[in-house]
Design an enzyme around this catalytic site. Structure first.
Site, PDB file in Angstrom:
ATOM      1  N   CYS A 149      54.589 136.853 -12.263  1.00 31.39           N
ATOM      2  CA  CYS A 149      54.178 138.265 -12.159  1.00 31.39           C
ATOM      3  C   CYS A 149      53.670 138.570 -10.739  1.00 31.39           C
ATOM      4  O   CYS A 149      53.009 137.757 -10.128  1.00 31.39           O
ATOM      5  CB  CYS A 149      53.095 138.653 -13.147  1.00 31.39           C
ATOM      6  SG  CYS A 149      53.597 138.533 -14.849  1.00 31.39           S
ATOM      7  N   GLU A 153      60.163 112.749  -9.893  1.00 33.52           N
ATOM      8  CA  GLU A 153      60.233 113.971  -9.106  1.00 33.52           C
ATOM      9  C   GLU A 153      61.698 114.366  -8.845  1.00 33.52           C
ATOM     10  O   GLU A 153      62.061 115.544  -8.950  1.00 33.52           O
ATOM     11  CB  GLU A 153      59.464 113.785  -7.780  1.00 33.52           C
ATOM     12  CG  GLU A 153      59.567 114.914  -6.790  1.00 33.52           C
ATOM     13  CD  GLU A 153      59.132 116.276  -7.332  1.00 33.52           C
ATOM     14  OE1 GLU A 153      58.557 116.333  -8.422  1.00 33.52           O
ATOM     15  OE2 GLU A 153      59.420 117.269  -6.650  1.00 33.52           O
TER      16      GLU A 153
END
Ligand code: F6R
Length: 599
Positions: free
Chosen positions: A2, A476
């Protein structure tokens, strides 16, 4: 996750808001909208990208006051109805909001039973409450304060009153929001990046504060209405840092920036004699700890695993690494003087913040490693170690990970020295060598692109195997691949495959193996043989001194503790090229957000 932009001034806010929202796209979103207030109120919303919003906004849309929003769905599906801005039932108030209102159901039942709701969002409760409150007071500021006082949870709010074209109403709690000061205008933004083109002067808004923005002034107050004075600061951001330049994607630019970031870290953590130096406060905090708990999520969690190895081997302090969202609900037994180290690129991750709030209540010491000075985690912990990676815009974290590893190595070495441990290497020098080695790797893009095409163009899944510190880097590498190419990828400790996962190996399943650790070179090679004999296509990445015939890539040797800085680079590039050739949106992968501000 957002984003908010707002403007009040004399120009048409439309393009300022659209440009600002584009700069916030990196945070991740699924719908967007803008409200402009001039002679009339004009609200435009779309499900999808800002480009579609730009196209949809009528040419004549005009307003010298406006608010814009990118939404990452939490309450209610991604749709135009649920996209912000939301209007109150009377049509008088319009709102954009980031965060989560935890008591929205209760507020709805207590105050708003007779109000027709148009969306499924928690946000709409705020704007409907504004309608209610303004029925009993003539004064919008009082109604706004009363509304804000009822909210529990996190919020960054921009609100318009269409009876007052001279004021933008703003409030903040736990969600990021800044005020930008201009000449004859003022702006708000979740991140200074969004409005840097307009101004480089910013004022922080603290939690539970309200701001009234007019074109020539701002008034800050607490929720009780007492006025607060705060000095602006100059945002130290360069437009170049937030533009792609000649790169096709931010991710590739950020991979290439890693040597520069490491050099910046070397500079930032050395004294005038060129020696490693940490602040005395950090040194004392590390020396006092009888056990360290590293708290992080995703890529930062993977960096934490490497950090554990550094601190335990060099400084001999026991370290536990916790997934932030798990720790908040399953706190382990704690020692007498635990130290909590939070690792967060954004410094805003809600899962980590929940832990920070909890451990602060118990009076424990905290350090945050973050890329964003002034971020929530940085402000709220006792000490901050900066990552100096510069803005990371691609959703997939690359340079922040290597910066985290470099700073954790410096922290471990500094702590070891303070404890009187004699180390036979100069970490700053070794980091400088590592930076140059990364440079040589980023020059081998063509070769790595070919490997990505050969191994990852059509596969549904891929496995990454390594032992010791290589295993953490494999985790990762797998995360990078899955998040941007949508290939199902997992990282495993080499020896663990045969305890179950080897059942998934089929003809041509890609297995990417890291072999950069002398002590485990022999066993990881055996693990590669085990999968190859079951049909896997193995891509082995080794390091000089450990190479064997058939290795796909041999990395130049660096100091053993710094191998993660080097071995992660080809994995980042493999993920990048795999995503590129599979036609994925590299910088903005589906469903993901850059700054994860909800738990
Ligand atoms: C993956 C990625 C995420 C973040 C995670 C934590 O590429 O970026 O896994 O590492 O969401 O974010 P921060 O570090 O901002 O707390």
């Amino acid at each position: 996750m957002c984003g908010i932009v707002g403007y009040i001034g004399t120009k048409n806010a439309k393009n300022i808001l659209l440009n600002g929202l584009e700069k916030l796209e990196y945070r991740g979103y699924d719908s967007a909208g803008i409200a402009l207030l001039g002679e009339t109120l004009n609200i435009t919303k779309v499900k999808g990208r800002i480009a579609a919003l730009r196209e949809k906004m009528e040419d004549e849309a005009f307003g010298t006051l406006g608010i814009g929003h990118t939404r990452w769905a939490t309450h209610g599906v991604p749709s135009e109805e649920n996209a912000h801005p939301h209007e109150s039932a009377s049509g008088r108030f319009t709102i954009v909001h980031n965060g989560v209102i935890e008591n929205y159901q209760e507020l709805k039942e207590t105050y708003l039973q007779d109000v027709p709701f148009k969306s499924e969002t928690d946000t709409e409760v705020i704007v409907q409450l504004m309608d209610k409150m303004s029925q009993t007071t003539q004064d919008t500021v009082t109604a706004f304060r009363q509304t804000i006082q009822l909210l529990q949870g996190s919020y960054a709010i921009g609100l318009l009153d269409n009876e007052d074209v001279d004021t933008l109403y703003v409030a903040k709690n736990k969600s990021p929001l800044l005020v930008g000061i201009g000449n004859g205008f003022n702006v708000i933004a979740s991140d200074a990046m969004a409005t840097l083109k307009e101004t480089d002067q910013y004022v922080e808004i603290h939690d539970e504060e309200i701001v009234l923005l007019h074109k020539d002034s701002i008034v800050m107050m607490d929720v009780e209405g007492s006025v607060i004075e705060r000095e602006p600061y100059t945002a130290e951001l360069d437009m170049q840092d937030i533009e792609k330049g000649t790169y096709a994607h931010f991710m590739l630019k950020e991979i290439d920036e890693q040597p520069f970031v490491i050099r910046k870290i070397i500079q930032a953590y050395q004294n005038s004699d060129g020696q490693l130096e940490m602040s005395q406060d950090i040194r004392n905090t590390m020396q006092e700890a009888d056990r360290i708990h590293i708290i992080a999520s995703g890529t930062s969690y993977h960096a934490g695993l490497v950090g554990k190895q550094f601190i335990e081997t060099l400084a001999s302090i026991p370290v536990e690494v916790h997934i932030a969202s798990e720790f908040a609900y399953h706190t382990p037994l704690l020692s007498e003087n635990p130290l909590f180290i939070f690792i967060s690129q954004s410094g805003e991750t809600a899962d980590a913040r929940a832990v920070l709030t909890k451990v602060k209540k118990r009076g424990f010491n905290t350090i945050t490693l973050t890329n964003v000075p002034g971020s929530t985690l940085s402000r709220e912990s006792n000490h901050t170690l900066q990552l100096h990676a510069g803005p990371e815009i691609a959703v997939a974290s690359t340079k922040a990970y290597t910066a985290q590893i470099a700073v954790l190595a410096l922290l471990a070495v500094d702590t070891a020295r303070e404890k009187g441990v004699q180390l036979d290497f100069d970490l700053l020098q070794e980091l400088a060598i590592a930076a140059s080695v990364i440079e040589t790797l980023t020059e081998q893009k063509d070769k790595i692109e070919e490997l990505a095409k050969t191994f990852l163009n059509t596969t549904r899944n891929a496995f990454f195997i390594g032992r010791g510190i290589d295993y953490y880097v494999c985790s990762e590498g797998a995360l990078k691949l899955k998040e941007i190419s949508y290939i199902q990828a997992e990282g495993f400790a080499g020896g663990e495959l045969k305890h179950g996962t080897i059942a998934l190996i089929e003809e041509d399943t890609p297995v990417i193996a890291l072999a950069t650790q002398k002590a485990v070179n022999h066993p990881i090679r055996s693990n590669v043989q085990e999968v190859v004999s079951r049909g896997a296509k193995a891509l082995t990445i080794s390091m000089e001194g450990m190479e064997q015939t058939g290795d796909a890539l041999v990395l130049p040797a660096v100091h053993e503790i710094l191998t993660p800085l080097i071995s992660v680079v080809p994995l980042q590039l493999l993920a990048y090229y795999a995503a590129l050739h599979r036609g994925c949106d590299v910088d903005k992968p589906r469903n993901l957000a850059k700054s994860v501000t909800v738990e």
